[in-house]
Motif scaffolding. Structure first.
Motif, PDB file in Angstrom:
ATOM      1  N   LEU A   1       1.613   4.114  -1.027  1.00  0.00           N
ATOM      2  CA  LEU A   1       0.495   4.555  -0.160  1.00  0.00           C
ATOM      3  C   LEU A   1       0.341   6.222  -0.316  1.00  0.00           C
ATOM      4  CD1 LEU A   1       1.521   3.120   3.265  1.00  0.00           C
ATOM      5  CD2 LEU A   1      -0.238   2.346   1.631  1.00  0.00           C
ATOM      6  N   ARG A   2      -1.059   6.506  -0.776  1.00  0.00           N
ATOM      7  CA  ARG A   2      -1.117   7.873  -1.117  1.00  0.00           C
ATOM      8  C   ARG A   2      -1.917   8.448   0.390  1.00  0.00           C
ATOM      9  NH1 ARG A   2      -4.190   6.118  -6.144  1.00  0.00           N
ATOM     10  NH2 ARG A   2      -5.482   5.593  -4.722  1.00  0.00           N
ATOM     11  N   LEU A   3      -2.202   9.563   0.523  1.00  0.00           N
ATOM     12  CA  LEU A   3      -2.706  10.370   1.541  1.00  0.00           C
ATOM     13  C   LEU A   3      -3.897   9.907   2.215  1.00  0.00           C
ATOM     14  CD1 LEU A   3      -2.164  12.666   3.404  1.00  0.00           C
ATOM     15  CD2 LEU A   3      -3.872  14.206   1.800  1.00  0.00           C
ATOM     16  N   PRO A   4      -4.898   9.412   1.484  1.00  0.00           N
ATOM     17  CA  PRO A   4      -6.085   8.808   2.270  1.00  0.00           C
ATOM     18  C   PRO A   4      -5.591   7.449   2.935  1.00  0.00           C
ATOM     19  CG  PRO A   4      -6.625   9.367   0.253  1.00  0.00           C
ATOM     20  CD  PRO A   4      -5.252   9.522   0.063  1.00  0.00           C
ATOM     21  N   GLU A   5      -4.780   6.679   2.296  1.00  0.00           N
ATOM     22  CA  GLU A   5      -4.389   5.418   3.066  1.00  0.00           C
ATOM     23  C   GLU A   5      -3.559   5.664   4.491  1.00  0.00           C
ATOM     24  OE1 GLU A   5      -3.622   5.994  -0.269  1.00  0.00           O
ATOM     25  OE2 GLU A   5      -5.227   4.234  -0.980  1.00  0.00           O
ATOM     26  N   LEU A   6      -2.666   6.898   4.321  1.00  0.00           N
ATOM     27  CA  LEU A   6      -1.691   7.243   5.537  1.00  0.00           C
ATOM     28  C   LEU A   6      -2.580   7.672   6.520  1.00  0.00           C
ATOM     29  CD1 LEU A   6       1.328   8.780   3.607  1.00  0.00           C
ATOM     30  CD2 LEU A   6       1.125   6.609   4.844  1.00  0.00           C
ATOM     31  N   LEU A   7      -3.641   8.442   5.932  1.00  0.00           N
ATOM     32  CA  LEU A   7      -4.711   8.842   7.157  1.00  0.00           C
ATOM     33  C   LEU A   7      -5.404   7.826   7.779  1.00  0.00           C
ATOM     34  CD1 LEU A   7      -5.878  12.142   5.584  1.00  0.00           C
ATOM     35  CD2 LEU A   7      -4.198  12.105   7.395  1.00  0.00           C
ATOM     36  N   LEU A   8      -5.862   7.042   7.190  1.00  0.00           N
ATOM     37  CA  LEU A   8      -6.433   5.670   7.791  1.00  0.00           C
ATOM     38  C   LEU A   8      -5.373   4.946   8.662  1.00  0.00           C
ATOM     39  CD1 LEU A   8      -9.243   4.192   7.763  1.00  0.00           C
ATOM     40  CD2 LEU A   8      -8.291   2.916   5.894  1.00  0.00           C
ATOM     41  N   ILE A   9      -4.346   4.579   8.269  1.00  0.00           N
ATOM     42  CA  ILE A   9      -3.411   4.028   9.036  1.00  0.00           C
ATOM     43  C   ILE A   9      -3.089   4.864  10.373  1.00  0.00           C
ATOM     44  CG2 ILE A   9      -1.104   3.355   9.225  1.00  0.00           C
ATOM     45  CD1 ILE A   9      -1.022   2.650   6.402  1.00  0.00           C
TER      46      ILE A   9
END
Length: 64
Positions: free
Chosen positions: A4-12
């Protein structure tokens, strides 16, 4: 971390905020931390409860 990269973590994180709200997040974090600690403690206790393997007795074979 799990690919998981930053965009995915922010979405979660955004989804969690929308589902539970800002007031519930500290309680959820505390509960998760206590669960992880309890699980690790149980693993340590399970390892310490296992009997130690018996020491191998060296046997010598006598040639006749």
């Amino acid at each position: 971390m799990f690919g998981l990269r930053l965009p995915e973590l922010l979405l979660i994180l955004l989804a969690v905020l929308l589902l539970f709200g800002g007031n519930k997040l500290p309680q959820l974090g505390k509960g998760l931390g206590e669960s992880v600690r309890s699980f690790r403690r149980a693993l340590r206790e399970a390892k310490s409860d296992e009997p130690e393997p018996a020491a191998k007795e060296e046997t010598t074979v006598r040639a006749k």
